[in-house]
Design a protein around this motif. Structure first.
Motif, mmCIF file in Angstrom:
data_model
loop_
_atom_site.group_PDB
_atom_site.id
_atom_site.type_symbol
_atom_site.label_atom_id
_atom_site.label_comp_id
_atom_site.label_asym_id
_atom_site.label_seq_id
_atom_site.Cartn_x
_atom_site.Cartn_y
_atom_site.Cartn_z
ATOM 1 N N SER A 150 -69.376 8.241 -10.455
ATOM 2 C CA SER A 150 -69.065 9.517 -11.117
ATOM 3 C C SER A 150 -67.596 9.615 -11.466
ATOM 4 O O SER A 150 -67.236 10.087 -12.555
ATOM 5 C CB SER A 150 -69.452 10.690 -10.219
ATOM 6 O OG SER A 150 -70.836 10.716 -10.010
ATOM 7 N N VAL A 179 -66.988 7.194 -14.514
ATOM 8 C CA VAL A 179 -67.533 7.733 -15.764
ATOM 9 C C VAL A 179 -66.755 8.978 -16.188
ATOM 10 O O VAL A 179 -66.429 9.150 -17.368
ATOM 11 C CB VAL A 179 -69.043 8.034 -15.615
ATOM 12 C CG1 VAL A 179 -69.580 8.805 -16.801
ATOM 13 C CG2 VAL A 179 -69.818 6.740 -15.427
ATOM 14 N N GLY A 180 -66.436 9.832 -15.229
ATOM 15 C CA GLY A 180 -65.659 11.030 -15.542
ATOM 16 C C GLY A 180 -64.274 10.696 -16.062
ATOM 17 O O GLY A 180 -63.765 11.327 -16.989
ATOM 18 N N THR A 213 -64.585 9.407 -19.633
ATOM 19 C CA THR A 213 -64.854 10.537 -20.517
ATOM 20 C C THR A 213 -63.600 11.372 -20.722
ATOM 21 O O THR A 213 -63.297 11.796 -21.846
ATOM 22 C CB THR A 213 -65.984 11.409 -19.940
ATOM 23 O OG1 THR A 213 -67.138 10.604 -19.729
ATOM 24 C CG2 THR A 213 -66.322 12.561 -20.851
ATOM 25 N N ALA A 252 -61.238 9.632 -23.112
ATOM 26 C CA ALA A 252 -61.713 9.724 -24.493
ATOM 27 C C ALA A 252 -61.465 11.119 -25.062
ATOM 28 O O ALA A 252 -61.042 11.262 -26.222
ATOM 29 C CB ALA A 252 -63.201 9.390 -24.556
ATOM 30 N N LEU A 253 -61.700 12.151 -24.262
ATOM 31 C CA LEU A 253 -61.465 13.513 -24.729
ATOM 32 C C LEU A 253 -59.982 13.783 -24.966
ATOM 33 O O LEU A 253 -59.611 14.464 -25.925
ATOM 34 C CB LEU A 253 -62.035 14.523 -23.743
ATOM 35 C CG LEU A 253 -63.557 14.614 -23.707
ATOM 36 C CD1 LEU A 253 -64.008 15.523 -22.583
ATOM 37 C CD2 LEU A 253 -64.100 15.095 -25.037
#
Length: 101
Positions: A60, A63-64, A67, A70-71
């Motif tokens: 987690s 992946v977090g 993410t 990318a944001l």
């Protein structure tokens, strides 16, 4: 306020520790995890449960983090684009004001 937060964190940590101890005490059966191509050695159910929980936490976080990166990249790109269009808009405003009417 910091003292209350520290006390709540300490109580939560103690509750999690107590839960882990209870989980370990109540699940002493030995099992072997058998995957399709690999079989792990025998260990207690509690160990496998805790290992799977911590692996989920690690996945987690990974992946977090991906993410989030990318944001942040998209946000930076949007800010650069907004700055570019604001400059263009300012130029158009000044051109219109400088032209004789």
């Amino acid at each position: 306020m910091r003292v209350i937060k520290a006390i709540l964190i300490a109580v939560a940590a103690l509750l999690l520790l107590l839960l882990g101890v209870l989980l370990t005490v109540n699940n002493q059966q030995q099992i072997a995890v058998d995957l399709v191509f690999f079989q792990f050695p025998e260990a207690s159910i509690a160990r496998w449960l805790l290992l799977s929980f911590f692996m989920g936490v690690v996945v987690s976080f990974i992946v977090g983090g991906i993410t989030l990166m990318a944001l942040k990249a998209r946000l930076g790109q949007a800010r650069r684009s907004a700055t570019k269009y604001e400059r263009e808009l300012d130029k158009l405003r000044t051109v219109h004001l400088n032209q004789p009417g």
